[in-house]
Design a protein around this motif. Sequence first.
Motif, PDB file in Angstrom:
ATOM      1  N   GLY A   1      -3.613 -15.491  -0.318  1.00 12.19           N
ATOM      2  CA  GLY A   1      -2.971 -14.180  -0.197  1.00 12.19           C
ATOM      3  C   GLY A   1      -2.514 -13.857   1.198  1.00 12.19           C
ATOM      4  O   GLY A   1      -1.578 -13.066   1.376  1.00 12.19           O
ATOM      5  N   VAL A   2      -3.149 -14.432   2.208  1.00 13.74           N
ATOM      6  CA  VAL A   2      -2.772 -14.202   3.607  1.00 13.74           C
ATOM      7  C   VAL A   2      -2.733 -15.557   4.301  1.00 13.74           C
ATOM      8  O   VAL A   2      -3.236 -16.558   3.785  1.00 13.74           O
ATOM      9  CB  VAL A   2      -3.770 -13.257   4.313  1.00 13.74           C
ATOM     10  CG1 VAL A   2      -3.633 -11.835   3.794  1.00 13.74           C
ATOM     11  CG2 VAL A   2      -5.192 -13.757   4.147  1.00 13.74           C
ATOM     12  N   ARG A   3      -2.170 -15.560   5.480  1.00 17.17           N
ATOM     13  CA  ARG A   3      -2.067 -16.799   6.244  1.00 17.17           C
ATOM     14  C   ARG A   3      -2.461 -16.529   7.694  1.00 17.17           C
ATOM     15  O   ARG A   3      -2.526 -15.382   8.137  1.00 17.17           O
ATOM     16  CB  ARG A   3      -0.648 -17.354   6.180  1.00 17.17           C
ATOM     17  CG  ARG A   3       0.396 -16.472   6.813  1.00 17.17           C
ATOM     18  CD  ARG A   3       1.804 -17.065   6.705  1.00 17.17           C
ATOM     19  NE  ARG A   3       2.790 -16.230   7.377  1.00 17.17           N
ATOM     20  CZ  ARG A   3       3.372 -15.180   6.840  1.00 17.17           C
ATOM     21  NH1 ARG A   3       3.064 -14.817   5.593  1.00 17.17           N
ATOM     22  NH2 ARG A   3       4.253 -14.470   7.521  1.00 17.17           N
ATOM     23  N   ALA A   4      -2.724 -17.607   8.394  1.00 11.81           N
ATOM     24  CA  ALA A   4      -3.090 -17.491   9.800  1.00 11.81           C
ATOM     25  C   ALA A   4      -1.940 -16.880  10.594  1.00 11.81           C
ATOM     26  O   ALA A   4      -0.768 -17.177  10.346  1.00 11.81           O
ATOM     27  CB  ALA A   4      -3.453 -18.862  10.361  1.00 11.81           C
ATOM     28  N   GLY A   5      -2.277 -16.026  11.547  1.00  7.23           N
ATOM     29  CA  GLY A   5      -1.293 -15.361  12.374  1.00  7.23           C
ATOM     30  C   GLY A   5      -0.983 -13.948  11.922  1.00  7.23           C
ATOM     31  O   GLY A   5      -0.458 -13.155  12.715  1.00  7.23           O
ATOM     32  N   GLN A   6      -1.282 -13.593  10.677  1.00  2.00           N
ATOM     33  CA  GLN A   6      -1.076 -12.220  10.222  1.00  2.00           C
ATOM     34  C   GLN A   6      -2.179 -11.311  10.768  1.00  2.00           C
ATOM     35  O   GLN A   6      -3.314 -11.743  10.973  1.00  2.00           O
ATOM     36  CB  GLN A   6      -1.051 -12.157   8.690  1.00  2.00           C
ATOM     37  CG  GLN A   6       0.202 -12.751   8.076  1.00  2.00           C
ATOM     38  CD  GLN A   6       0.229 -12.574   6.565  1.00  2.00           C
ATOM     39  OE1 GLN A   6      -0.739 -12.884   5.880  1.00  2.00           O
ATOM     40  NE2 GLN A   6       1.341 -12.071   6.050  1.00  2.00           N
ATOM     41  N   THR A   7      -1.803 -10.049  10.978  1.00  4.00           N
ATOM     42  CA  THR A   7      -2.739  -9.058  11.493  1.00  4.00           C
ATOM     43  C   THR A   7      -3.119  -8.116  10.361  1.00  4.00           C
ATOM     44  O   THR A   7      -2.258  -7.597   9.653  1.00  4.00           O
ATOM     45  CB  THR A   7      -2.130  -8.263  12.653  1.00  4.00           C
ATOM     46  OG1 THR A   7      -1.738  -9.186  13.689  1.00  4.00           O
ATOM     47  CG2 THR A   7      -3.123  -7.274  13.223  1.00  4.00           C
ATOM     48  N   ILE A   8      -4.432  -7.906  10.187  1.00  2.14           N
ATOM     49  CA  ILE A   8      -4.920  -7.043   9.122  1.00  2.14           C
ATOM     50  C   ILE A   8      -5.746  -5.914   9.719  1.00  2.14           C
ATOM     51  O   ILE A   8      -6.264  -6.018  10.832  1.00  2.14           O
ATOM     52  CB  ILE A   8      -5.757  -7.833   8.099  1.00  2.14           C
ATOM     53  CG1 ILE A   8      -7.010  -8.403   8.776  1.00  2.14           C
ATOM     54  CG2 ILE A   8      -4.944  -8.930   7.443  1.00  2.14           C
ATOM     55  CD1 ILE A   8      -7.983  -9.043   7.801  1.00  2.14           C
ATOM     56  N   VAL A   9      -5.858  -4.823   8.970  1.00  4.90           N
ATOM     57  CA  VAL A   9      -6.649  -3.670   9.396  1.00  4.90           C
ATOM     58  C   VAL A   9      -8.107  -3.934   9.058  1.00  4.90           C
ATOM     59  O   VAL A   9      -8.430  -4.378   7.950  1.00  4.90           O
ATOM     60  CB  VAL A   9      -6.161  -2.394   8.699  1.00  4.90           C
ATOM     61  CG1 VAL A   9      -7.018  -1.193   9.116  1.00  4.90           C
ATOM     62  CG2 VAL A   9      -4.697  -2.136   9.039  1.00  4.90           C
ATOM     63  N   THR A  10      -9.002  -3.648   9.997  1.00  5.76           N
ATOM     64  CA  THR A  10     -10.429  -3.875   9.786  1.00  5.76           C
ATOM     65  C   THR A  10     -11.241  -2.597   9.721  1.00  5.76           C
ATOM     66  O   THR A  10     -12.400  -2.637   9.325  1.00  5.76           O
ATOM     67  CB  THR A  10     -10.987  -4.758  10.912  1.00  5.76           C
ATOM     68  OG1 THR A  10     -10.797  -4.090  12.176  1.00  5.76           O
ATOM     69  CG2 THR A  10     -10.291  -6.105  10.941  1.00  5.76           C
ATOM     70  N   ALA A  11     -10.673  -1.454  10.108  1.00  6.74           N
ATOM     71  CA  ALA A  11     -11.406  -0.183  10.055  1.00  6.74           C
ATOM     72  C   ALA A  11     -10.431   0.926   9.680  1.00  6.74           C
ATOM     73  O   ALA A  11      -9.287   0.945  10.131  1.00  6.74           O
ATOM     74  CB  ALA A  11     -12.078   0.125  11.396  1.00  6.74           C
ATOM     75  N   GLY A  12     -10.897   1.847   8.841  1.00  4.99           N
ATOM     76  CA  GLY A  12     -10.042   2.938   8.380  1.00  4.99           C
ATOM     77  C   GLY A  12      -9.176   2.556   7.204  1.00  4.99           C
ATOM     78  O   GLY A  12      -8.132   3.170   6.970  1.00  4.99           O
ATOM     79  N   VAL A  13      -9.587   1.562   6.426  1.00  9.27           N
ATOM     80  CA  VAL A  13      -8.737   1.052   5.349  1.00  9.27           C
ATOM     81  C   VAL A  13      -8.591   2.047   4.201  1.00  9.27           C
ATOM     82  O   VAL A  13      -7.599   2.007   3.460  1.00  9.27           O
ATOM     83  CB  VAL A  13      -9.304  -0.284   4.829  1.00  9.27           C
ATOM     84  CG1 VAL A  13      -9.223  -1.351   5.903  1.00  9.27           C
ATOM     85  CG2 VAL A  13     -10.755  -0.113   4.360  1.00  9.27           C
ATOM     86  N   ASN A  14      -9.562   2.939   4.023  1.00  7.88           N
ATOM     87  CA  ASN A  14      -9.515   3.871   2.892  1.00  7.88           C
ATOM     88  C   ASN A  14      -8.663   5.110   3.170  1.00  7.88           C
ATOM     89  O   ASN A  14      -8.500   5.953   2.289  1.00  7.88           O
ATOM     90  CB  ASN A  14     -10.935   4.293   2.510  1.00  7.88           C
ATOM     91  CG  ASN A  14     -11.756   3.131   1.991  1.00  7.88           C
ATOM     92  OD1 ASN A  14     -11.248   2.271   1.291  1.00  7.88           O
ATOM     93  ND2 ASN A  14     -13.029   3.094   2.367  1.00  7.88           N
ATOM     94  N   LEU A  15      -8.122   5.241   4.385  1.00  8.48           N
ATOM     95  CA  LEU A  15      -7.325   6.410   4.750  1.00  8.48           C
ATOM     96  C   LEU A  15      -5.846   6.082   4.875  1.00  8.48           C
ATOM     97  O   LEU A  15      -5.066   6.926   5.314  1.00  8.48           O
ATOM     98  CB  LEU A  15      -7.841   7.001   6.073  1.00  8.48           C
ATOM     99  CG  LEU A  15      -9.317   7.422   6.077  1.00  8.48           C
ATOM    100  CD1 LEU A  15      -9.725   7.916   7.470  1.00  8.48           C
ATOM    101  CD2 LEU A  15      -9.570   8.505   5.042  1.00  8.48           C
ATOM    102  N   LEU A  16      -5.462   4.858   4.487  1.00  8.25           N
ATOM    103  CA  LEU A  16      -4.078   4.442   4.644  1.00  8.25           C
ATOM    104  C   LEU A  16      -3.330   4.498   3.311  1.00  8.25           C
ATOM    105  O   LEU A  16      -3.932   4.527   2.244  1.00  8.25           O
ATOM    106  CB  LEU A  16      -4.035   3.003   5.197  1.00  8.25           C
ATOM    107  CG  LEU A  16      -4.670   2.779   6.568  1.00  8.25           C
ATOM    108  CD1 LEU A  16      -4.655   1.300   6.913  1.00  8.25           C
ATOM    109  CD2 LEU A  16      -3.973   3.594   7.637  1.00  8.25           C
TER     110      LEU A  16
END
Length: 383
Positions: A341-356
């Motif tokens: 589903g994702v690949r190296a180099g992508q940036t993901i959110v690690t905190a605050g995911v339930n408010l987006l």
Amino acid sequence: MHFPRIPLPRTGAAAAVLALALLAACSKDAPPPEDVRPVRALTLAAGGVNASAEFSGDVRPRYESRLGFRVGGKISARKVDVGTSVQRGTLLMQLDPQDLRLGQAQAQASLRAAQTNADLARAELKRYQDLRSQNFVSQAVLDQKIAAAHSSQASVEAARAQLREQANQTGYASLVSDTDGVVTGIDAEVGQVVQPGTPVVRVARTDEKEVVFGVPEDQVDELRQGGEVRVRLWADPSRAIPGKIREVSPVADPATRTYTVKVSIPASEEVRLGMTAVVDLVRQSDHAAGAQLRAPLSSLVQNKGASSVWVIETVNGAQRVRLQPVQLGGVAGNDVLLAGGVRAGQTIVTAGVNLLKDGQKVKILSADVARRGDAEAEAGGGK
């Protein structure tokens, strides 16, 4: 001559007022600035990781014997308590030997009677052999005396075997340990009448120990593939004891629905029976495939029953988030392995995911952006 004053129409003022009203009606408030939410992020990095899982268990002996008397009777003495260290041959319990001694005496008397009959049969045989040599008796009578002598001798052998058996049973009145170990349980007390084979004392060997724990059914197949096993005792969590998976139960426990796993550990006096232990199972991921990426558990979002992450992308010069479903490849400590589903180099959110929400503009806190490569993955797997 005086003329009356005629009021003039106020056409210009009315027009001005009407124009202002139209302008006010047509004008709208300026749109508010788009909400920009600060988030913590992580740039995914490829690399081999160690998938680990922890299970709680307890230390048990590999071999534990439930000892019982080989004869029945009334317990007259108990020589050990729970926790007593015993050696091979140590006296554990005793039965009242009175009835057994009487049986032995009866067997001795039967043997003496059989020997007397055998002596008489041999004497008669000798006499009839002499008479037969003088032709005073027939061969048939001599054959009967020969058979009687052989039968009496067989009776002697049977009585002698009965005496040996009764002597053994008299010795069975004393229950002794058949191995070095420790007493882990007492199942009968003095005065109790027991049947042959009834367990009365439990003795565990201390030379081989193991940790026993339960594994959920969704992880038992992965466990059978093997991997590194480390055991930590609650009494000394800083010490890691290497272990080896010895047995995985093929049938789930009907009450807990977990599969019992036994891990052998080296013999040590510091590891005592009954201690609580934490078993850390580590399985090395495929380093070459690079299919599994590591991310914090806090980055996961459950959307319509599927696991997803917020991927940060740059759209028209602004950073926005997009919900991306992912496939999970296991757990590594406090992190999760992303198998697809994702690949190296992508940036993901690690905190605050339930408010987006999808497409929302975000601001990455620069201090929280990090990359995780092989070194950190190895450190996380070898905790």
